[in-house]
Enzyme design. Structure first.
Site: not given
Ligand code: SAH
Length: 448
Positions: A66, A72, A273, A398
């Protein structure tokens, strides 16, 4: 070229290497509103009043897959084989929770790329005066061009590319946080992987999009499968993506999608989600853990658009869903009626406040599902939940660190962890989702 938008090497606090940046990375704004979640060694950093979810990752290696990965903050695990990622997540969850129970083997994904059904890009002015879009570099508001992100839905990426091209020809300017000038802040695309419906949300500083009709026409000509386009107005100096106002300029202003056999309407600001394949695994585990009986009264706390509760509603006598976001509650109520579910009630309230009122009124519940945001729940919520004396609490989290804190409370107040299942909802990243089954112990009725 605007000087403020040139890339400047910056002090690193996360994974941004201290080296001269190459093309494609630009500074969008000076204020670093994001706080680091990991220090330079990849160790999780805890901020005051805030839980941190990062599983301590290994030192960031580059995968070469990537172009944006150096800057990022998204895929810290991209360089690792998928089995290795799962192993690390398993070790992390084992380390946190094996004092309670033998942690089940994490459920991974068969195809762990391009799983995100929601794609969000911020806009910025690039070096050569072109509009770029992508994610913020870790801990900053610097936009990293992420056109070929390996997590994002490909169709949504194509649409974003078209939005950028059209923005150029319609002479729309990206918003600059430093100067407050510019129209385009963000674009958010949601695609129903089951339904095929696509919602495009343009987050603008103004409700007026010059040449709106032609813009909509041109975008739809290129992507006829877009089913809704909405302008979201965000004119505040804020790091929140969405503002309060949504103005549909094409279609109904929301999408529908199918999950666990039911149909859902999802508005721009409602939570849904982001990995639908693994969401079905997650919800099925949660509902199986609950072992529902037809006379049960169940609570779905932090319910979003009602997905967990509505999936369970057919098995029980009554469902009460609690959710703070008013758009999500409206979606949840419509979702109940669209799916012909008549035993569900959705309340627009803070979960802690509402459940403590229920406890004060002496109400009881048989099962509580709780799925709070990453920062976890509150003591007010949990002490009240315990007073409702459910035989079972299913906690979906989460945020492993906030989950640990909350399990400490629940296990001291009459509940025992019976099962704990990690699910990989976020492949290539450090994040892990966990479902926990807690059941009431003999002592619980005298504890609270
Ligand atoms: N269970 C849902 C949503 C989980 S995300 C699903 O699986 O899709 C967490 C939800 O909690 C979000 O919808 C958020 O709006 C909501 N929320 C956040 N703080 C809350 C609070 N204090 N009280 C009630 N809901 C809250």
């Amino acid at each position: 070229m605007n000087k403020d938008n040139r890339f400047k090497p910056k002090k690193t606090s996360g994974y941004i290497p201290e080296q001269k940046p190459k093309a494609n990375y630009y500074k969008a704004a000076g204020n670093n509103k994001y706080k680091p979640v990991t220090d330079r060694n990849g160790k999780a950093v805890r901020h005051e009043n805030e839980a941190v979810t990062a599983a301590a990752p290994p030192k960031k290696k580059l995968s070469g897959k990537c172009r944006a990965e150096k800057f990022c903050g998204g895929c810290n695990y991209l360089a690792l084989k998928y089995e290795e990622q799962l192993k690390l997540k398993q070790e992390y969850i084992d380390g946190l929770f094996s004092e309670y129970v033998k942690v089940k083997p994490i459920i991974g994904m068969q195809d762990p790329l391009h799983y995100r059904n929601k794609v969000h890009h911020a806009f910025a002015m690039g070096k050569g005066g072109e509009i770029i879009s992508g994610s913020y570099a870790a801990d900053t508001h610097w936009v990293v061009s992420t056109d070929d992100c390996l997590l994002e839905d490909r169709k949504s990426q194509d649409i974003i590319e078209t939005v950028r091209k059209l923005a150029k020809s319609f002479k729309y300017k990206p918003y600059n946080e430093d100067t407050g000038y510019g129209l385009l802040r963000h674009v958010l695309i949601r695609r129903g992987f089951e339904s095929g419906e696509i919602l495009v949300v343009l987050v603008l500083t103004s409700p007026i999009l010059p040449g709106k009709k032609n813009f909509v026409k041109a975008l739809r000509e290129k992507h006829p499968d877009i089913t809704s386009i909405v302008i979201n107005v965000n004119d505040q100096d804020t790091s929140m993506v969405l503002g309060e106002r949504n103005i549909p300029i094409f279609g109904p202003g929301f999408i529908r999608d199918k999950l666990c056999g039911l149909s859902y309407r999802i508005s721009p600001s409602s939570f849904y989600q982001i990995n639908p394949v693994q969401t079905e695994v997650l919800y099925n585990t949660a509902i199986q853990y609950a072992d529902l009986k037809h006379h049960d009264v169940i609570i779905d706390a932090y319910c979003g658009i009602g997905t967990i509760g509505l999936t369970a509603a057919g098995k029980v006598s009554k469902l009460i869903g609690i959710e703070l976001n008013k758009d999500a509650v409206r979606d949840a109520r419509i979702n109940a009626s669209d799916n012909h579910i008549s035993n569900a009630e959705f309340v627009n309230a803070d979960a802690s406040e509402y459940i403590s009122e229920m406890a004060d009124e002496g109400m009881q519940a048989d099962v509580i599902f709780m799925d709070p945001p990453r920062s976890g729940s509150t003591e007010v919520f949990m002490s009240s939940a315990v007073k409702l004396a459910p035989r079972t609490i299913v906690y979906i989290s989460c945020g492993p660190e906030s989950l640990k804190r909350d399990l400490e409370y629940l296990t001291k107040h009459g509940y025992k962890v019976q099962k704990l299942q990690p699910v990989d909802m976020f492949p290539q990243t450090v994040h892990v989702e966990t479902v926990v089954l807690l059941s009431k112990t003999e002592k619980s009725h005298i504890m609270p």
